[in-house]
Write a protein that holds these residues in place. Structure first.
Motif, short mmCIF file in Angstrom:
data_model
loop_
_atom_site.label_atom_id
_atom_site.label_comp_id
_atom_site.label_asym_id
_atom_site.label_seq_id
_atom_site.Cartn_x
_atom_site.Cartn_y
_atom_site.Cartn_z
N ALA A 19 29.53 11.80 98.02
CA ALA A 19 28.68 12.95 98.36
C ALA A 19 27.23 12.49 98.29
O ALA A 19 26.46 12.84 97.38
CB ALA A 19 28.94 14.10 97.40
N ALA A 20 26.84 11.68 99.27
CA ALA A 20 25.57 10.95 99.20
C ALA A 20 24.37 11.81 99.59
O ALA A 20 23.25 11.51 99.19
CB ALA A 20 25.64 9.72 100.11
N GLY A 21 24.59 12.83 100.40
CA GLY A 21 23.46 13.61 100.91
C GLY A 21 22.48 12.78 101.70
O GLY A 21 21.27 13.02 101.69
N ALA A 22 22.98 11.77 102.42
CA ALA A 22 22.12 10.86 103.16
C ALA A 22 21.32 11.61 104.22
O ALA A 22 21.84 12.50 104.90
CB ALA A 22 22.96 9.77 103.82
N THR A 23 20.08 11.21 104.38
CA THR A 23 19.26 11.80 105.44
C THR A 23 19.81 11.43 106.81
O THR A 23 20.01 12.28 107.67
CB THR A 23 17.80 11.32 105.31
N LEU A 24 20.07 10.14 107.00
CA LEU A 24 20.64 9.65 108.26
C LEU A 24 21.56 8.47 107.95
O LEU A 24 21.21 7.31 108.15
CB LEU A 24 19.53 9.25 109.24
N GLY A 25 22.74 8.78 107.39
CA GLY A 25 23.74 7.76 107.11
C GLY A 25 24.21 7.12 108.39
O GLY A 25 24.41 7.80 109.39
N GLU A 26 24.42 5.81 108.37
CA GLU A 26 24.79 5.08 109.59
C GLU A 26 25.45 3.75 109.25
O GLU A 26 25.45 3.29 108.10
CB GLU A 26 23.54 4.81 110.44
N GLY A 27 25.99 3.11 110.29
CA GLY A 27 26.34 1.70 110.29
C GLY A 27 27.33 1.20 109.26
O GLY A 27 27.09 0.15 108.67
N PRO A 28 28.46 1.88 109.00
CA PRO A 28 29.39 1.35 108.00
C PRO A 28 30.05 0.06 108.49
O PRO A 28 30.35 -0.10 109.68
CB PRO A 28 30.42 2.47 107.86
N VAL A 29 30.28 -0.87 107.56
CA VAL A 29 30.99 -2.11 107.87
C VAL A 29 31.65 -2.61 106.59
O VAL A 29 31.06 -2.54 105.51
CB VAL A 29 30.04 -3.17 108.46
N LEU A 62 39.70 4.63 107.55
CA LEU A 62 38.56 4.84 108.45
C LEU A 62 37.43 5.51 107.67
O LEU A 62 37.59 6.62 107.15
CB LEU A 62 38.97 5.72 109.63
N TYR A 63 36.29 4.82 107.59
CA TYR A 63 35.10 5.38 106.95
C TYR A 63 34.16 5.95 108.00
O TYR A 63 33.98 5.36 109.07
CB TYR A 63 34.39 4.31 106.12
N VAL A 64 33.55 7.09 107.67
CA VAL A 64 32.71 7.81 108.62
C VAL A 64 31.41 8.21 107.93
O VAL A 64 31.44 8.88 106.89
CB VAL A 64 33.41 9.06 109.16
N THR A 65 30.28 7.80 108.50
CA THR A 65 28.98 8.20 107.97
C THR A 65 28.49 9.46 108.68
O THR A 65 28.84 9.72 109.84
CB THR A 65 27.94 7.09 108.15
N THR A 66 27.66 10.23 107.96
CA THR A 66 27.11 11.46 108.52
C THR A 66 25.64 11.59 108.10
O THR A 66 25.15 10.85 107.25
CB THR A 66 27.88 12.71 108.07
N ALA A 67 24.96 12.57 108.68
CA ALA A 67 23.54 12.80 108.40
C ALA A 67 23.33 14.24 107.95
O ALA A 67 24.03 15.16 108.40
CB ALA A 67 22.70 12.52 109.64
N SER A 68 22.34 14.41 107.08
CA SER A 68 21.96 15.77 106.68
C SER A 68 20.74 16.27 107.44
O SER A 68 20.49 17.48 107.47
CB SER A 68 21.67 15.82 105.17
N ILE A 69 19.99 15.37 108.07
CA ILE A 69 18.78 15.76 108.76
C ILE A 69 19.10 16.78 109.86
O ILE A 69 20.04 16.60 110.65
CB ILE A 69 18.04 14.54 109.34
N GLY A 70 18.34 17.85 109.89
CA GLY A 70 18.51 18.85 110.94
C GLY A 70 19.67 19.80 110.76
O GLY A 70 19.92 20.64 111.63
#
Length: 284
Positions: free
Chosen positions: A10-20, A248-256
């Motif tokens: 539950a990271a609350g990332a502003t713009l989570g991206e690019g998992p590897v 499968l890992y999925v990143t998401t964003a909270s911005i907007g």
């Protein structure tokens, strides 16, 4: 197989991206672009740590073969040593432009995309940065250079320029992996726009849909055969991880997103979603 996503962090990332997935360290690397952070998630411990604060926006990260990280930053591509020391591999500052999604190709180069902060049409590029620092512009005048990946047999490269609303495919020149004969592979209908992608061991292309709250799998012919709903509207990117590359890992964003959206910016995992491909480490 399952299509039930769970919150891994539950990271609350502003713009989570690019998992590897980093197999040497048995961890998932990902970035929060606008927070200028590189994260590492250890599934065995359930722990997520900020392993680098880059000081400038970071669009993507990949592990290096000898340890350390390669990063696609606002002003170019840089290298971190295992002890945290930083140096530029290819510094290419452009006013109003930042690095975005990137991947290590079958040729060992770091394929790094850019975009304008104002998302101006034609303001981005896709560059191929070699381990010795040589830089080639592969695509000029793209808008939001986003997901890219290669088929299991390395004959095809898949690529997303988000505002086009589609995934394109290129033929790869044997030996050089030069992309040729660009053409549409799959259109991504609303709601949302295509963002990051990953290719699985069956040659299927998984696409994260920004503004659509879903990840869509396309067969090698481009047909949609699975849709995984993600409880966060701004779904950004996806990658297979875990020791057997089945989650499968999925990143998401909270911005907007509306205030009070509980899972926006989380890192999600879909257990046993399929069989992924190993992502090569950068040899530089």
């Amino acid at each position: 197989m399952t299509d039930r996503p769970e919150v891994a962090v539950a990271a609350g990332a502003t713009l989570g991206e690019g998992p590897v997935w980093d197999p040497a360290a048995r961890r998932l690397l990902w970035v929060d672009i606008l927070s200028a952070e590189v994260h590492a998630f250890d599934p065995s411990a359930g722990a997520d740590d900020v392993v680098r604060r880059t000081g400038r926006h970071v669009g993507a990260v990949r592990p290096r073969a000898g340890g350390g990280l390669v990063v696609n930053l606002r002003d170019g591509v840089g290298l971190y040593e295992p002890d945290g020391a930083f140096r530029w591999l290819a510094e290419r500052p452009e006013e109003g432009v930042r690095g975005n999604d990137a991947a290590v190709g079958p040729d060992g180069a770091f394929w790094a995309g850019t975009m304008r902060y104002d998302e101006g049409e034609g303001g981005g590029r896709l560059r191929r940065v070699h381990p010795d620092g040589r830089v080639e512009d592969v695509l000029d005048a793209v808008t939001i250079s986003n997901g890219l990946g290669w088929s299991p047999d390395q004959r095809f490269m898949y690529y997303i320029d988000t505002p086009t609303g589609r995934v394109d495919v290129f033929d790869c020149e044997p030996g050089t992996f030069e992309p040729r004969n660009r053409r549409p592979f799959a259109h991504v209908p609303p709601p949302g726009s295509p963002d990051g992608l990953t290719v699985d061991a069956d040659g299927c292309v998984w696409v994260a849909v920004w503004g659509g709250g879903r990840v869509v799998r396309h067969t090698p012919s481009g047909r949609v055969d699975r849709i995984v709903e993600i409880p966060a509207e701004r779904t950004t990117a996806c990658a297979f991880g875990g020791t057997d590359l089945r989650d499968l890992y999925v990143t998401t964003a909270s911005i907007g997103t509306p205030s009070g959206t509980p899972d926006a910016g989380s890192l999600f995992v879909v257990p046993d979603a399929g069989q992924g491909l190993a992502s090569p480490a950068f040899p530089g």
